[in-house]
Each structure stands twice: as structure tokens, then as C-alpha cells.
Write an enzyme that holds these catalytic residues in place. Sequence first.
Site, PDB file in Angstrom:
ATOM      1  CB  SER A  35      -0.901   0.003   1.229  1.00 11.43           C
ATOM      2  OG  SER A  35      -0.118  -0.134   2.404  1.00 11.43           O
TER       3      SER A  35
ATOM      4  CG  HIS B  76       4.018   1.326   8.211  1.00 15.35           C
ATOM      5  ND1 HIS B  76       3.601   0.748   7.040  1.00 15.35           N
ATOM      6  CD2 HIS B  76       4.086   2.663   7.966  1.00 15.35           C
ATOM      7  CE1 HIS B  76       3.408   1.691   6.142  1.00 15.35           C
ATOM      8  NE2 HIS B  76       3.699   2.856   6.678  1.00 15.35           N
TER       9      HIS B  76
HETATM   10  N1  DGL Z   1       1.253  -2.266   4.533  1.00 13.89           N
HETATM   11  C1  DGL Z   1       0.165  -2.324   5.474  1.00 13.89           C
HETATM   12  C2  DGL Z   1       0.195  -3.668   6.232  1.00 13.89           C
HETATM   13  O1  DGL Z   1       1.190  -4.364   6.280  1.00 13.89           O
HETATM   14  C3  DGL Z   1       0.218  -1.191   6.469  1.00 13.89           C
HETATM   15  C4  DGL Z   1      -0.087   0.177   5.878  1.00 13.89           C
HETATM   16  C5  DGL Z   1      -1.549   0.378   5.512  1.00 13.89           C
HETATM   17  O2  DGL Z   1      -2.429   0.398   6.403  1.00 13.89           O
HETATM   18  O3  DGL Z   1      -1.795   0.508   4.311  1.00 13.89           O
HETATM   19  O4  DGL Z   1      -0.816  -4.033   6.808  1.00 13.89           O
END
Ligand code: DGL
Length: 283
Positions: free
Chosen positions: A8, A208
Site C-alpha cells: 500500500s 510498518h
Molecule cells: N502495509 C500495510 C500492512 O502491512 C500497512 C499500511 C496500511 O495500512 O496501508 O498491513
Amino acid sequence: MAIGVFDSGVGGLTIHRTLVERLPHADFIYLGDQANIPYGGRSGEEIVELTRAGCERLFDAGCSLVVLACNTASGVALRRLQQTWLPDYRKALGRPVNVLGIIVPTIEAATGLPWEHEAERRGEKVEKLDVLAVFCTPATARSRVYEIEIDKRRQDVAVFSEPCPNIVPLIESGAGAAELAKEVEGHVKAISTRIGRPPDRAILGCTHYEIIADLFRAALPPGTPLIHQPGATADALIRYLERHPEYEAGTGGLRRFLTTGRPGAQHELVEAFWGGPLSFEQA
Ligand code: DGL
């Protein structure tokens, strides 16, 4: 053909970094959907549609495999895409393409069992319950993917997910360590109250959280093992490529970085996730 890595945003670079280290000669194209981050507070339908669009963009760019380096996309969208969209898309494209997630590798690392062992442990006497905490986004927690999939394999592991709605927005907005530590401590306290004691082990089930793993370590009882998602994903991808030579990973060491957000150089956040600045192309 290259391996696509989708997230994302730029948090998936924590996974991507390890994939690149472990497969230095493979060709990789990373796509961060920075125009639409965060996914963690979105509806299931939105997450499925955004993830589908991201995969399609990576297949168009010449990928044969896409790794969803995002827990929210893996937990909410992967199964739906594999069952509904991918079979027809693959036929229309006329070449083998597939999408893999990061939750199965993480669960394998957490349970020590591959999928095939699913039924074997049913009915075994539970001697001691191993309590596993999963810190994740609200959408991942709502999907209950970790609870459901771990329960299929291990009756002696109890899974508790803790949705952390503020951590991604705080990291994205450049919050300092003290503010983040307070947020993490609050979640560790909340989940420990819910369980009745602190967890025995934990999964940082959001890309994150890898860069604030030390804050989780400090908030959890000393020595609580954390399951390492980037390493588990790299191990699983290497095994998958060995078993599926139809998905070529290339040999040229290509590194391309695409974004649906603003193209060009990105610093601070990217440095935290990747270890240095990167330049992104418009997706
Ligand atoms: N990349 C997302 C995850 O690992 C976290 C960031 C988002 O909420 O888009 O869940």
C-alpha cells in the site's frame, strides 16, 4: 520476467529489502500504492480492488509473480483474487502468473508447520497453551486471518489480534519515538489485559512495525520472541521458486521502484524502511 512486490505504500520495502538481499540476481519491480495508503482503515471491497489494480500494473510491467508485501492486502484480498480474478486473468494473458502473500510464510514461521499438516494435530491433547499476539491494522484484525489459519494447524496456540489504528498514520506523519512508544505500550497493555497475562510470542503483522520493532521489544516482557516477517517471506519465496520453475525470476538484478503517488526521489520514510533514499517512477 521479474518478481513484483506490492504494498500500500513504502512499508513493504522492509520485506522487499530482505527479498533483494536473499535473491541478489533476480529482477524485481516494487510498486507502492502511495496514492491510496493507508489500506488498514479501508473496507474489504476497496482493499480487494486496489490490490487487484496493483497486481495488474505489475504483470503489465513484465512480472510473472507478485508478492503482496502487505499484511492488509494479503489478509483481506489474496484469497478473493486467487479464487475469482486470477484464473480468468491468467487465461487472457496466456502465460503463468501468480500472486503470493506474506501471511502464510509468517504463520509457517510461527507454527513451524507447513499447510499440509493442517489436520494432523486435531484431537491432540493440549498440554500447555502458547499465546501468540498479532499486532496489526484494523482491516487485518477484522479479517481474523491469523486466528483462522493458525487454528487450522495448531490447537496448542491461542492467537489474539490487537488492531492498532494509529501506528501507521503516526509513522507516515513522522511522529517521534516517544509518541510511538506510548502508542505501542498502550496496545501491549490492552492485549495483555485481554489475555490475562502478557503473550508468549508476538507477530508484528504490519509492514510498518518492523522499523519500530525495538519499541515493541521494550514494551513486551524481556526476551519475548518476535516472528520475523521479512525473513519468513524470503524463505518461502525461495522455496516457491525452486518448486515452480515456470515463474522466471530473471538474472539481471533489475531494481525498479514504481509509485501511484508522486514520482521522484523519496527520503526520510523510505530511508527508515529501505536503508537509503530511492527514486520512484510514476506507476
Ligand atoms: N502495509 C500495510 C500492512 O502491512 C500497512 C499500511 C496500511 O495500512 O496501508 O498491513
